[in-house]
Design an enzyme around this catalytic site. Sequence first.
Site, PDB file in Angstrom:
ATOM      1  N   HIS A 193      81.904   6.529  55.416  1.00  0.00           N
ATOM      2  CA  HIS A 193      81.833   7.418  54.509  1.00  0.00           C
ATOM      3  C   HIS A 193      83.184   8.261  54.448  1.00  0.00           C
ATOM      4  O   HIS A 193      83.698   8.798  55.290  1.00  0.00           O
ATOM      5  CB  HIS A 193      80.635   8.689  54.826  1.00  0.00           C
ATOM      6  N   ALA A 194      83.862   8.091  53.241  1.00  0.00           N
ATOM      7  CA  ALA A 194      85.013   8.592  52.991  1.00  0.00           C
ATOM      8  C   ALA A 194      85.085  10.500  53.009  1.00  0.00           C
ATOM      9  O   ALA A 194      86.182  11.076  53.055  1.00  0.00           O
ATOM     10  CB  ALA A 194      85.799   8.369  51.683  1.00  0.00           C
ATOM     11  N   ASP A 195      84.005  10.968  52.697  1.00  0.00           N
ATOM     12  CA  ASP A 195      83.959  12.429  52.520  1.00  0.00           C
ATOM     13  C   ASP A 195      82.447  12.931  53.263  1.00  0.00           C
ATOM     14  O   ASP A 195      81.543  13.378  52.440  1.00  0.00           O
ATOM     15  CB  ASP A 195      84.055  12.751  51.226  1.00  0.00           C
ATOM     16  N   LEU A 196      82.401  12.637  54.399  1.00  0.00           N
ATOM     17  CA  LEU A 196      81.364  13.078  55.369  1.00  0.00           C
ATOM     18  C   LEU A 196      81.094  14.491  55.509  1.00  0.00           C
ATOM     19  O   LEU A 196      82.043  15.082  56.254  1.00  0.00           O
ATOM     20  CB  LEU A 196      81.203  12.369  56.582  1.00  0.00           C
ATOM     21  N   ASN A 214      76.954  16.038  51.177  1.00  0.00           N
ATOM     22  CA  ASN A 214      76.600  14.626  51.040  1.00  0.00           C
ATOM     23  C   ASN A 214      75.595  14.355  52.130  1.00  0.00           C
ATOM     24  O   ASN A 214      75.130  12.969  51.966  1.00  0.00           O
ATOM     25  CB  ASN A 214      77.870  13.948  51.087  1.00  0.00           C
TER      26      ASN A 214
END
Length: 235
Positions: free
Chosen positions: A160-163, A167
């Site tokens: 996941h690029a933006d954990l 989110n």
Amino acid sequence: MDADGAILFDAEASPQVDDDWFAPDYWRERGALRSQPGGRGGVQLIATPVGECVLRHYRRGGLVAKLMGDRYLWRGADASRCVAEFRLLAEIARLGLPGPAPVAARYRRHGLFYRADLVTRRIADAQTLAECLAAGRLDAELAREVGALVARFHRAGIWHADLNAHNVLVTGTGLYLIDFDRGRLRAPAEGWRLANLRRLHRSLVKLSRPGHDIGVFEHDVWQPLLYGYERTFSA
């Protein structure tokens, strides 16, 4: 997919998807649209023939947004943000992991650039982990569940690029990860897994109540989260 644009959709979810699906005005005229906070510029909730969905128009963030707005450099259909995310979400669904079900994606190319949109099924009756934290509901039990959730995705090699706490969705029936823009499948490796966890940790610390004792947070929330993660990842 032609040179000017294309629509990719799940035929099992809907037998027909056209450009109207990606036009907020189309849904607004039918009383089937409402905005929802979150993401860059927010997202739209749309009442479609297949149920309530989330319509997201891809927008840049940071300083580059002032120059590029919602445009992205064209590097081919497979590399477009919407197609890549649609396919990753389809793989997540195939693996039985709790993420947003993909319905449709569209890109529209204009010379060297393109714009993109994505439609996913709405996850009903959900709160973000950030909202749970603000309400004082992020206890050790929920933290362990969050750790287990992240571990399930990491075991499958899904990065996941933006954990962050915005989110992770919490519902009465389980937890979900959302917003897989720029996410991808990777060979499981300790480096990126730990970096992902550090990003989540920074998010939770940043959102903690002013004056909150960081030592209490580490003991009551972060250590249980890591316990849930390690137990699930190693199972």
